[in-house]
Write an enzyme that holds these catalytic residues in place. Sequence first.
Site, PDB file in Angstrom:
ATOM      1  N   LEU A  62     -71.986  48.070  40.278  1.00 16.16           N
ATOM      2  CA  LEU A  62     -70.526  48.035  40.194  1.00 16.16           C
ATOM      3  C   LEU A  62     -69.992  46.650  39.839  1.00 16.16           C
ATOM      4  O   LEU A  62     -68.789  46.449  39.775  1.00 16.16           O
ATOM      5  CB  LEU A  62     -69.917  48.471  41.542  1.00 16.16           C
ATOM      6  CG  LEU A  62     -70.319  49.853  42.055  1.00 16.16           C
ATOM      7  CD1 LEU A  62     -69.767  50.084  43.455  1.00 16.16           C
ATOM      8  CD2 LEU A  62     -69.821  50.934  41.104  1.00 16.16           C
ATOM      9  N   ALA A  65     -71.835  41.734  42.715  1.00 16.73           N
ATOM     10  CA  ALA A  65     -72.468  40.415  42.805  1.00 16.73           C
ATOM     11  C   ALA A  65     -71.735  39.418  41.912  1.00 16.73           C
ATOM     12  O   ALA A  65     -71.497  38.276  42.304  1.00 16.73           O
ATOM     13  CB  ALA A  65     -73.945  40.501  42.434  1.00 16.73           C
ATOM     14  N   SER A  66     -71.337  39.858  40.742  1.00 16.98           N
ATOM     15  CA  SER A  66     -70.592  38.998  39.829  1.00 16.98           C
ATOM     16  C   SER A  66     -69.227  38.637  40.423  1.00 16.98           C
ATOM     17  O   SER A  66     -68.804  37.478  40.364  1.00 16.98           O
ATOM     18  CB  SER A  66     -70.423  39.690  38.480  1.00 16.98           C
ATOM     19  OG  SER A  66     -69.660  38.883  37.601  1.00 16.98           O
ATOM     20  N   CYS A  87     -79.585  30.625  45.078  1.00 20.38           N
ATOM     21  CA  CYS A  87     -79.835  32.066  44.976  1.00 20.38           C
ATOM     22  C   CYS A  87     -80.291  32.410  43.560  1.00 20.38           C
ATOM     23  O   CYS A  87     -79.663  31.992  42.579  1.00 20.38           O
ATOM     24  CB  CYS A  87     -78.555  32.829  45.314  1.00 20.38           C
ATOM     25  SG  CYS A  87     -78.641  34.584  44.961  1.00 20.38           S
ATOM     26  N   SER A  88     -81.362  33.169  43.444  1.00 20.63           N
ATOM     27  CA  SER A  88     -81.895  33.498  42.124  1.00 20.63           C
ATOM     28  C   SER A  88     -80.921  34.350  41.304  1.00 20.63           C
ATOM     29  O   SER A  88     -80.891  34.227  40.083  1.00 20.63           O
ATOM     30  CB  SER A  88     -83.250  34.202  42.240  1.00 20.63           C
ATOM     31  OG  SER A  88     -83.108  35.411  42.964  1.00 20.63           O
TER      32      SER A  88
END
Length: 120
Positions: A62, A65-66, A87-88
């Site tokens: 969705l 994370a972005s 964070c990767s």
Amino acid sequence: MATTRVSGVGGAGGEAPRIVRNEAQHRFETEDKKAYIEYVLRNDGKVMDLVHTFVPSSKRGLGLASHLCVAAFNHAKSHSISVIPTCSYVSDTFLLRNPSWNSLLYSEDVKSNIGTSSSL
């Protein structure tokens, strides 16, 4: 608790989710607290180390994370804070897709960004 509203990034149109800054737990999170990005403040609060992003499997795909990253980077920008992308997801996915945020990245050696040849 401070609130940061993000809009118009990632996802499949529609209204952006509301992202809240939870100062007590050092994270930006969705209102339901199920998706979040954790940070550690360093150098007397001048540097924000983004250490972990989590989105539950039921909410993946969705663009959450972005949205979380944008909220964190907007907060850093508005408070003149540099960012360490530990964070990767942040370093390997978000920043590759959104290189305009690279200007906020922390560098121990300020001179390394000026007039030196760098191998990218």
